[in-house]
Each structure stands twice: as C-alpha cells, then as structure tokens.
Design an enzyme around this catalytic site. Structure first.
Site, PDB file in Angstrom:
ATOM      1  CE  LYS A 102     -41.265 -37.428   2.800  1.00 42.79           C
ATOM      2  NZ  LYS A 102     -41.112 -38.663   3.627  1.00 42.79           N
ATOM      3  CB  SER A 108     -37.450 -33.324   7.308  1.00 40.27           C
ATOM      4  OG  SER A 108     -36.904 -34.406   8.016  1.00 40.27           O
TER       5      SER A 108
END
Length: 388
Positions: free
Chosen positions: A120, A141
């Site tokens: 990410k 998340s």
C-alpha cells in the site's frame, strides 16, 4: 474508442460454483497515459448507498476513465516514489501441493517486506507526492491507513483514517502510534468510504482512497514493473484482489507483455468476478473473510475498466485455502497476514502443469498481529494529535 482485434477472451471461473463465465469484450489497447504530466486527478464519484446489487448509471463513463491510464503512468510513479519505497525481492521457488510447475516454479513477490508492511505504501506515496497533500483523509481496512500515516509523519502532514467496524485493532493501534487520527463507523466498506468522502468535503482535506484513485493505481502498478523487470519470462502473476487497485496496476504494468494476469478474490466477496460476468460493476452485501484487507463490496470506478480490459482470469478462494497458504508461507519463513497469502492460495488452486517460465504470487502484506504490535511499540512518540 476503437479496439484492435484480439484473441478470444478466457473465462472467469467462479470457484463457488465452478462454472466458467465469459469475460465481456475483447482486450482493449491502452491509450497514452495522461497522469504523468498532470496534477490532481478528477474526483471519484460517490458509490450508491443501497446495499442491493447495482451498477453505476453510466458504464460509458467508467470506460472513458479507464483509458486515461497506461503503463506510462506506472513508470512515472516508479520514478516519483523511488526514494520512499523499497524494491522488494522475488523469493525463490516454492514447492507446494497442487503446484506442478517446471523451470523455476512459483516465485513470491515479497511485499510483506515493504516499508509499513504492505504494498500500500506504493500507491499512497505516489498520490501524496504528486498532489503535495498536507491534510489527507482516507477510508482503509488498515494497511493503506498505516502507509498514509507513515508518509504523513515523514512529511509533517496530517491524516485522518476512517475505519469500518471490522478493522483489526492492532492496525488501528499502529495508525495512532504513527500520529494518525482514526474515526470508526458502523457498517462495511461502502459506509466507511462514504464517511471519508464527507470528511474530506467538510474539512478541505485531500481524499486519497485506498484503491479507487488514478495515482494510487499507478503506484500499485510498480509491483508489476519490478516483477517483469526481474523475471521477464514470467508466465503468470497471481494478484490478491480487494478494491482492485493492485490488480489494475499490475494489468497496466503488463500491457504489451504476454504474461497472464490472474486476480484472486476471497470466495465471500467475489465482486470483480460477478461484475465481469454481469458486464457491469455490481455491489455485494458486506461480506466476511479472514482476509480483512479484501472485503470490498464493489469494483472501484478507476480499477474496473482496466481490469475488465486486461485481466486474464479471476479465481475465488475459501478462508480455509487462505489459512492453509498462510501456514505454508510461515513454514518457509514468510510471515504473511491472511490477505497477503490470498494470491498463493489462488496459485495452489489453479496449479497446472506445462510451461518452462516461472509464475509469481504477490505476498501483498505481512502485518500479522505480532508484526503490528512490534511496529506500534517501535513508533516514536507522536508530535501530532491522534483521537478516535
């Protein structure tokens, strides 16, 4: 947009029904990238609030947005983030039941070794650096929030991370330890992302979604660039698929290359397989999975057309298969969280013989509970506010 003739599309196999369904349309050529020379991308339209299965009103708008991205955008991202991310290794071949490969077998793209514990950071860094963002909001998340909090700390910026009810407490603790502000909301991913959009509008902060953003997708695609640079004879890349940013990015990086790109989804949330089968994006009800980072309810506006036009196959795997793959990785010394083991689970399920080139499974994250606790303890005292 006109498309060149192409070979017949392969089928998408839903492992819940084991029935192949055709992918709609030919693989379309990508047009030259626009983002390499641009600043802020167009805003992403809000997802419909109803939990029922539904697509956005204008599929043509999705197709038009998809053609704005190309491999050139991924290459621009690689140059932009080079000083912020780690070039992760391809780990040696992995013997496993059901994998009958020749040659170098199955390689692992070790994104669990990335700064912040997951891939990410790539998309987050590309967006933050390209936009010069000083105040940011995101829905996450956990891993995208960790990546943004890490960047915000390094750049002296502020970030607010909106998390749904099922977010992992240890990931929330790391975000806070890094100085990020967290906001919890009831419901699933759709409610989380809607609240993040509201906060961005209310505060004037820059919204940086976890996957549904042109700059984020381009940044995630650098995973694919590195794989094909180090192992250009790769036959197939297995990519974990939640919001679709990583899969779309790898699809962009693979443009013009014969490599097969296969997305792997949890069987409880096969939003891309069902959308491609339906010929339009569909929304699923909130689902559950041990892969907490892959619980998205519908395809993203940006990733959907890229995946539709380039992906070769989609596979769904059960929680039991995901946990078995994670256990196999641990025995090989690779500490992957469940979401990070999904691609390997897909490779094992798909395991087919023939071909001399290697296959690659992306180990997308290593933020296990133990790793997260260590990261939170190691974070220096925050100089920014962090409230819930």
């Amino acid at each position: 947009m006109t498309t060149a003739p192409s070979a017949p599309r392969p089928s998408v196999t839903s492992k819940t029904s084991m029935t192949p369904v055709p992918l709609p349309g030919p693989r379309a050529p990508m047009t030259p990238g626009a983002l390499a020379a641009l600043g802020a991308p167009a805003s992403v339209p809000a997802a419909p609030a109803a939990p029922a299965v539904a697509g956005p009103p204008t599929a043509s708008a999705l197709a038009a947005r998809g053609t704005a991205l190309s491999r050139a955008d991924v290459e621009a991202a690689a140059a932009r983030i080079a000083g912020r991310v780690r070039r992760t290794p391809l780990l040696p071949g992995l013997p496993a039941p059901g994998l009958h490969r020749t040659g170098r077998g199955l390689l692992l793209k070790a994104e669990h070794l990335q700064h912040g514990g997951s891939f990410k950071l790539r998309g987050a860094a590309n967006a933050v650096l390209a936009l010069g963002a000083r105040r940011m909001v995101t829905g996450s998340s956990g891993n995208h929030g960790i990546a943004l909090a890490r960047l915000a700390r390094a750049l002296g910026a502020e970030v607010t991370v909106v998390l749904a009810g099922g977010a992992h407490p240890a990931k929330i603790a790391v975000i806070k330890a890094l100085g990020g502000r967290t906001v919890r909301v009831p419901g699933g991913v759709a409610e989380r992302d809607a609240r993040a959009r509201e906060l961005a509008e209310e505060t004037g902060a820059v919204l940086i979604p976890s996957s549904d953003h042109e700059l984020v997708v381009a940044g995630q695609g650098t995973v694919g660039l590195e794989i094909l640079d180090e192992a250009p004879d790769t036959e197939t890349v297995y990519v974990p698929t939640g919001g679709g940013g990583l899969l779309a990015g790898v699809c962009l990086a693979a443009h013009g290359h014969p490599v097969r790109v296969v997305g792997v989804e949890p069987s409880g949330t096969p939003r891309y397989a069902r959308s491609l089968a339906a010929g339009r994006p569909v929304r699923l009800a909130p689902g559950d999975s041990v892969a907490d980072g892959l619980r998205g309810q519908q395809p993203g506006v940006v990733p959907y057309p890229v995946i539709r036009d380039r992906v070769d196959d989609l596979i769904a795997v059960s929680d039991a298969e995901i946990l078995a793959a994670a256990a196999l990785l641990r025995r090989r010394g690779v500490e992957a969280e469940p979401s990070g083991a999904v691609a390997l689970a897909g490779a094992i399920r798909a395991g087919r013989g023939g071909g001399a080139g290697p296959c690659v499974a992306v180990v997308s994250g290593g933020n296990t509970k133990a790793a997260l606790m260590a990261a939170a303890a190691a974070a220096p005292p925050s100089r920014t506010h962090c409230t819930t």
